[in-house]
Design a protein around this motif. Structure first.
Motif, mmCIF file in Angstrom:
data_model
loop_
_atom_site.group_PDB
_atom_site.id
_atom_site.type_symbol
_atom_site.label_atom_id
_atom_site.label_comp_id
_atom_site.label_asym_id
_atom_site.label_seq_id
_atom_site.Cartn_x
_atom_site.Cartn_y
_atom_site.Cartn_z
ATOM 1 N N GLU A 310 -55.196 -55.817 31.221
ATOM 2 C CA GLU A 310 -55.569 -54.547 30.924
ATOM 3 C C GLU A 310 -56.836 -54.055 31.154
ATOM 4 O O GLU A 310 -57.082 -53.217 31.613
ATOM 5 N N GLN A 311 -57.699 -54.947 30.589
ATOM 6 C CA GLN A 311 -59.107 -54.616 30.714
ATOM 7 C C GLN A 311 -59.659 -54.701 31.849
ATOM 8 O O GLN A 311 -60.572 -53.850 32.463
ATOM 9 N N MET A 312 -59.285 -55.434 32.872
ATOM 10 C CA MET A 312 -59.451 -55.584 34.208
ATOM 11 C C MET A 312 -58.973 -54.223 34.904
ATOM 12 O O MET A 312 -60.039 -53.699 35.870
ATOM 13 N N ILE A 313 -57.896 -53.756 34.645
ATOM 14 C CA ILE A 313 -57.287 -52.643 35.231
ATOM 15 C C ILE A 313 -58.128 -51.368 34.648
ATOM 16 O O ILE A 313 -58.641 -50.481 35.594
ATOM 17 N N ARG A 314 -58.606 -51.173 33.516
ATOM 18 C CA ARG A 314 -59.245 -50.343 32.877
ATOM 19 C C ARG A 314 -60.654 -50.225 33.523
ATOM 20 O O ARG A 314 -61.119 -49.167 33.846
ATOM 21 N N VAL A 315 -61.432 -51.391 33.597
ATOM 22 C CA VAL A 315 -62.775 -51.223 33.972
ATOM 23 C C VAL A 315 -62.935 -50.857 35.690
ATOM 24 O O VAL A 315 -63.623 -50.162 35.935
ATOM 25 N N ALA A 316 -61.619 -51.341 36.106
ATOM 26 C CA ALA A 316 -61.840 -51.088 37.653
ATOM 27 C C ALA A 316 -61.472 -49.595 37.894
ATOM 28 O O ALA A 316 -62.102 -48.957 38.892
ATOM 29 N N ALA A 317 -60.735 -49.003 36.868
ATOM 30 C CA ALA A 317 -60.591 -47.416 37.150
ATOM 31 C C ALA A 317 -61.876 -46.754 36.757
ATOM 32 O O ALA A 317 -61.740 -45.340 36.545
ATOM 33 N N GLY A 318 -63.154 -47.513 36.184
ATOM 34 C CA GLY A 318 -64.137 -46.761 35.650
ATOM 35 C C GLY A 318 -64.394 -46.665 34.291
ATOM 36 O O GLY A 318 -65.384 -45.965 33.914
ATOM 37 N N ALA A 319 -63.354 -46.920 33.395
ATOM 38 C CA ALA A 319 -63.219 -46.796 32.058
ATOM 39 C C ALA A 319 -64.548 -47.835 31.445
ATOM 40 O O ALA A 319 -64.625 -48.821 32.025
ATOM 41 N N PRO A 320 -65.405 -47.230 30.556
ATOM 42 C CA PRO A 320 -66.171 -48.139 29.805
ATOM 43 C C PRO A 320 -65.479 -48.993 28.831
ATOM 44 O O PRO A 320 -64.283 -48.667 28.373
ATOM 45 N N LEU A 321 -65.928 -50.190 28.747
ATOM 46 C CA LEU A 321 -65.217 -51.164 27.576
ATOM 47 C C LEU A 321 -65.287 -50.401 26.104
ATOM 48 O O LEU A 321 -66.104 -49.805 25.782
ATOM 49 N N SER A 322 -63.900 -50.583 25.548
ATOM 50 C CA SER A 322 -64.052 -49.783 24.281
ATOM 51 C C SER A 322 -64.269 -50.465 23.280
ATOM 52 O O SER A 322 -64.221 -49.957 21.886
ATOM 53 N N PHE A 323 -64.818 -51.517 23.427
ATOM 54 C CA PHE A 323 -65.338 -52.373 22.284
ATOM 55 C C PHE A 323 -66.430 -53.364 22.641
ATOM 56 O O PHE A 323 -66.771 -53.359 23.632
ATOM 57 N N GLY A 324 -67.267 -53.549 21.653
ATOM 58 C CA GLY A 324 -68.536 -54.446 21.853
ATOM 59 C C GLY A 324 -68.403 -55.737 21.383
ATOM 60 O O GLY A 324 -67.424 -56.090 20.872
ATOM 61 N N GLN A 325 -69.667 -56.510 21.693
ATOM 62 C CA GLN A 325 -69.268 -57.833 21.461
ATOM 63 C C GLN A 325 -69.208 -58.108 19.594
ATOM 64 O O GLN A 325 -68.450 -58.974 19.436
ATOM 65 N N ALA A 326 -69.837 -57.353 19.000
ATOM 66 C CA ALA A 326 -69.551 -57.502 17.342
ATOM 67 C C ALA A 326 -68.045 -57.146 17.195
ATOM 68 O O ALA A 326 -67.871 -57.638 15.753
ATOM 69 N N ASP A 327 -67.686 -56.306 17.964
ATOM 70 C CA ASP A 327 -65.893 -56.337 17.421
ATOM 71 C C ASP A 327 -65.107 -57.519 17.903
ATOM 72 O O ASP A 327 -63.707 -57.550 17.459
ATOM 73 N N LEU A 328 -65.738 -58.497 18.482
ATOM 74 C CA LEU A 328 -64.739 -59.520 18.987
ATOM 75 C C LEU A 328 -64.900 -60.670 17.977
ATOM 76 O O LEU A 328 -65.992 -60.987 17.542
ATOM 77 N N ALA A 329 -63.764 -61.458 17.630
ATOM 78 C CA ALA A 329 -63.757 -62.663 16.770
ATOM 79 C C ALA A 329 -63.000 -63.506 17.115
ATOM 80 O O ALA A 329 -61.816 -63.182 17.467
ATOM 81 N N ILE A 330 -63.027 -64.827 16.734
ATOM 82 C CA ILE A 330 -62.034 -65.815 17.062
ATOM 83 C C ILE A 330 -61.045 -65.926 15.762
ATOM 84 O O ILE A 330 -61.371 -66.115 14.894
ATOM 85 N N ASN A 331 -59.818 -65.610 16.140
ATOM 86 C CA ASN A 331 -58.883 -65.846 15.351
ATOM 87 C C ASN A 331 -58.018 -66.775 15.481
ATOM 88 O O ASN A 331 -57.039 -66.982 16.649
ATOM 89 N N GLY A 332 -57.828 -68.084 14.809
ATOM 90 C CA GLY A 332 -56.860 -69.005 14.943
ATOM 91 C C GLY A 332 -57.182 -69.939 16.152
ATOM 92 O O GLY A 332 -58.414 -69.944 16.650
ATOM 93 N N TRP A 333 -56.162 -70.605 16.477
ATOM 94 C CA TRP A 333 -56.356 -71.655 17.788
ATOM 95 C C TRP A 333 -55.246 -71.534 18.881
ATOM 96 O O TRP A 333 -54.251 -71.325 18.404
ATOM 97 N N ALA A 334 -55.439 -71.591 20.016
ATOM 98 C CA ALA A 334 -54.574 -71.518 20.918
ATOM 99 C C ALA A 334 -54.467 -72.790 21.820
ATOM 100 O O ALA A 334 -55.603 -73.247 22.243
ATOM 101 N N MET A 335 -53.224 -73.128 22.338
ATOM 102 C CA MET A 335 -53.300 -74.406 23.362
ATOM 103 C C MET A 335 -52.349 -73.881 24.557
ATOM 104 O O MET A 335 -51.300 -72.905 24.317
ATOM 105 N N GLU A 336 -52.834 -74.317 25.631
ATOM 106 C CA GLU A 336 -51.805 -74.082 27.188
ATOM 107 C C GLU A 336 -51.703 -75.227 27.579
ATOM 108 O O GLU A 336 -52.419 -76.139 27.856
#
Ligand code: ADP
Ligand code: ADP
Ligand code: MG
Length: 660
Positions: A310-336
């Motif tokens: 979704e973010q790739m599509i939005r920024v390709a369409a010219g939209a600015p990112l709607s969040f900043g570094q401070a809005d991001l946090a690690i929640n839990g743990w993921a495996m693949e």
């Protein structure tokens, strides 16, 4: 926002992109080759366009044809997925020239980062710590030896245009460079059409840790933390996770800052990945940048809640990112876990064929666990020799690392595939290993832990009980169908012998008393019908699933990486059973068979010829890999069963020896 997006890819990543487009209300077009006419991606997309025959060079790599399809269907933008044209700056430029938007970074950024020598130069300029070595092209073998000795062994010879783990070779001394340089150069020329090679220090026993970056067209670049992808085979990732068990907040911040600095230096404006090798001491060195969506992006999505497509599509369409570094946090743990069509019991040889059964575990999203399966296949689909042998990507999330591993283990138990060989038992084995659970990872992990290859795991005590209980329950269901059997003791044979008394507890429950051990196993919630391949129940309070296959005698039961053949007999039959001569497998020691279906490239022995153990006798190509088939013992050839150019099935006889 775009009204319609064309997806220039296939398989699971095409399906993945369609899902986000649907959620955003964007129409989709997928291009496909003749081999993919019936694929899930084609079924799910709003429109589809045939672009050519199966080989990628005649379909998914044909930029012109894809652009034509986009214009013809009125798409506004093209998402390239990964592989194929995703890191091709020429394709991005051609789209732009045709008035279409490339959903990826600007072409200059691809140029700057797509090439390993160029990107290393840019990294040095941006103040990023790079693997010590020679930041430039190597002219010839003498030059290679000189540089290698300046750097100090061991070193890595690398194709500047390399990718997917190809075009890489380690050299421990002068002779390795003398032999390896021409070889890696030829391989680079053949695989990438570009024979530029460079040399860097080989970091021993390292970890692979990479930073996800995201930029927009307004100068914002931020990072979405790291993924650790140290579980690799032949430099290719098998299991990935986020975050990394190695990093502390300071190292994470330092790596994030360097990745962002590098991305900023090339005005990066999409999702991308900056890869590092890290020492066990948390030192880290830049490897390369991948200017595309990464295969293992789901683990980042699971810990950040950000949909990267979704973010790739939005920024390709010219939209600015709607969040900043401070809005991001690690929640839990993921495996693949990458579910590959390959045979772990036979040296991970690639496998192909129809998915006779494809039953992935149920996906779910709960407050304390998530199971996500990214797949591009359905039951009945074919895993073909033309493309990547990945069947699906199974991802899990939980609040802690151990819980995420346990959710993965349970999900793998419930993943049932028949047809091509697959690596589910191998992945389950890793999830159960103490070293993996401790997070003591390294890119040497698989080589260290499975030095003689994979042969399944020895059942633990709990697994012995579990298999005994499953066999008794299946036996009870099958006998109950005929007549209510008189209460009797049963003998369970699985290597050793146990005498049990099976007590019916009514609805889907059973009690198995193990005589002489003073223990009783309680199975509840039994979910199995004769013929079903998966048996699930709760044993002493713990839910599990196991594969159950009826055998000529008894059952074959697989729980995770452990597998046993189990007989349930009356005491009288058990007595008779002991008197029977053991059934020996047919003697095949005088045969050399093809370990997988493929194309015979060469078969260079003739009747009457003496062959030594270890001597190559044939080359069989499958999944674009050439596999050398060697004699396992000395012998004299009686006959050959195939010739160059033949297609062979798995187990087809290539060479028969004269019986000694
Ligand atoms: P990632 O780096 O995203 O973890 P891989 O290195 O496995 O994943 O490569 C991503 C995809 O691109 C895979 O499908 C792989 O087969 C394909 N790929 C990568 N590099 C190349 C290449 N140079 N040529 C062909 N396919 C490639
Ligand atoms: P690719 O483009 O094929 O992904 P990379 O340069 O990313 O190539 O290397 C692939 C893998 O090879 C890495 O994940 C790492 O395990 C190993 N590797 C690469 N370079 C080094 C190095 N200098 N020292 C140790 N391991 C390395
Ligand atoms: Mg890489």
């Amino acid at each position: 926002m775009f009204g319609k997006i064309l997806i220039a890819n296939r398989g699971e990543i095409a399906v993945r992109i369609i899902k986000t487009c649907r959620r955003l209300g964007i129409a989709t077009v997928v291009v496909y080759s003749e081999a993919d006419a019936q694929s899930l991606a084609v079924e799910m997309a709003d429109e589809s366009v045939l672009i050519g025959p199966a080989p990628a060079a005649q379909s998914y790599l044909l930029a012109d044809r894809i652009i034509e399809a986009a214009k013809w269907t009125g798409a506004d933008a093209v998402h390239p997925g990964f592989g194929f044209l995703s890191e091709n700056a020429g394709f991005a430029r051609a789209l732009e020239a045709a008035g279409l938007v490339f959903i990826g970074p600007n072409p200059a950024a691809i140029d700057a980062m797509g090439d390993k020598i160029e990107s290393k130069r840019a990294a040095v300029r941006a103040g990023v710590s790079v693997v010590p070595g020679h930041v430039g092209e190597i002219d010839d073998t003498d030059h290679a030896v000189r540089i290698a000795e300046e750097i100090g062994y061991p070193v890595m010879l690398k194709a500047s245009a390399g990718g997917g783990g190809k075009g890489i070779r380690i050299a421990y001394g002068r002779q390795d460079v003398e032999e390896g340089f021409p070889a890696v150069r030829a391989e680079a020329k053949a695989s990438f059409g570009d024979d530029r090679i460079f040399i860097e220090k080989f970091i021993e026993n390292p970890r692979h840790i990479e930073i996800q970056v995201l930029g927009d067209k307004h100068g914002t670049v931020l990072h979405l933390f790291e993924r650790e992808c140290s579980i690799q085979r032949r430099n290719q990732k098998v299991i990935e996770e986020a975050p990394s068990p190695l990093l502390d907040p300071e190292t994470r911040a330092a790596m994030g800052a360097q990745a962002v600095a590098l991305a900023r230096a090339v005005a990066y404006d999409s999702a991308g990945t900056v890869e590092f090798v890290a020492g066990q001491d948390k030192s880290f060195y830049f490897l390369e940048m991948n200017t595309r969506l990464q295969v293992e992006h789901p683990v980042t999505e699971l810990i950040t809640g950000v949909d990267l497509v979704e973010q790739m599509i939005r920024v390709a369409a010219g939209a600015p990112l709607s969040f900043g570094q401070a809005d991001l946090a690690i929640n839990g743990w993921a495996m693949e876990s990458r579910i590959y069509a390959e045979d772990p019991y036979r040296g991970f040889l690639p496998s192909i064929g129809r998915l006779i059964r494809y039953a992935p575990p149920a996906e779910h999203e709960r407050p304390d666990s998530v199971v996500r399966n990214d797949a591009g296949v359905r039951e009945g689909d074919e895993i073909s020799i033309h493309y990547d042998p990945m069947i699906s990507k199974l991802s899990t999330w939980a609040p802690t690392r151990i819980a995420a591993i346990d959710v993965m283990g349970e999900a793998l138990e419930r993943f049932h595939i028949e047809g091509p060989a697959h690596n589910v038992p191998f992945l389950a084995a890793v999830m159960d290993q103490r070293r993996f659970r401790d997070g003591a990872l390294s890119t040497r992990y698989i080589a260290d832990e499975f030095p003689d290859g994979f042969h399944g795991a020895h059942p633990t005590d709990r697994q012995r009980d579990l298999m005994c209980a499953v066999a008794c329950a299946a036996h009870a269901v099958l006998t109950r169908r005929n007549a209510r059997q008189a209460r009797t003791d049963w003998i369970v044979i699985a290597g050793d012998k146990r005498t049990v008394r099976i007590g019916d507890l009514g609805d889907a429950a059973l009690e198995i008393e193990i005589l002489g051990e003073g223990r009783t196993l309680r199975l509840t919630g039994i979910d199995w019908r004769p013929g079903a391949p998966l048996f699930s129940a709760v044993l002493d309070g713990e839910a599990f699933a196991a594969e159950l296959t009826p055998a000529a005698e008894g059952f074959v039961i697989r729980h995770r990486a452990a597998q046993s053949r189990i007989l349930v007999l009356t005491p009288r039959s058990a007595e008779l059973h002991e008197k029977l001569p053991p059934r020996l497998p047919a003697d095949t020691s005088n045969l050399i068979v093809s370990p997988m279906p493929g194309l015979v490239v060469s078969l260079d022995v003739a009747p009457g010829q003496a062959v030594r153990a270890g001597q190559p006798v044939a080359v069989v190509e499958a999944m674009k890999m050439q596999n050398i088939i060697r004699a396992e013992r000395d012998g004299v050839v009686r006959s050959v069963g195939a010739k160059a150019g033949d297609s062979v099935a798995a187990d087809e006889v290539l060479v028969e020896f004269v019986t000694p």
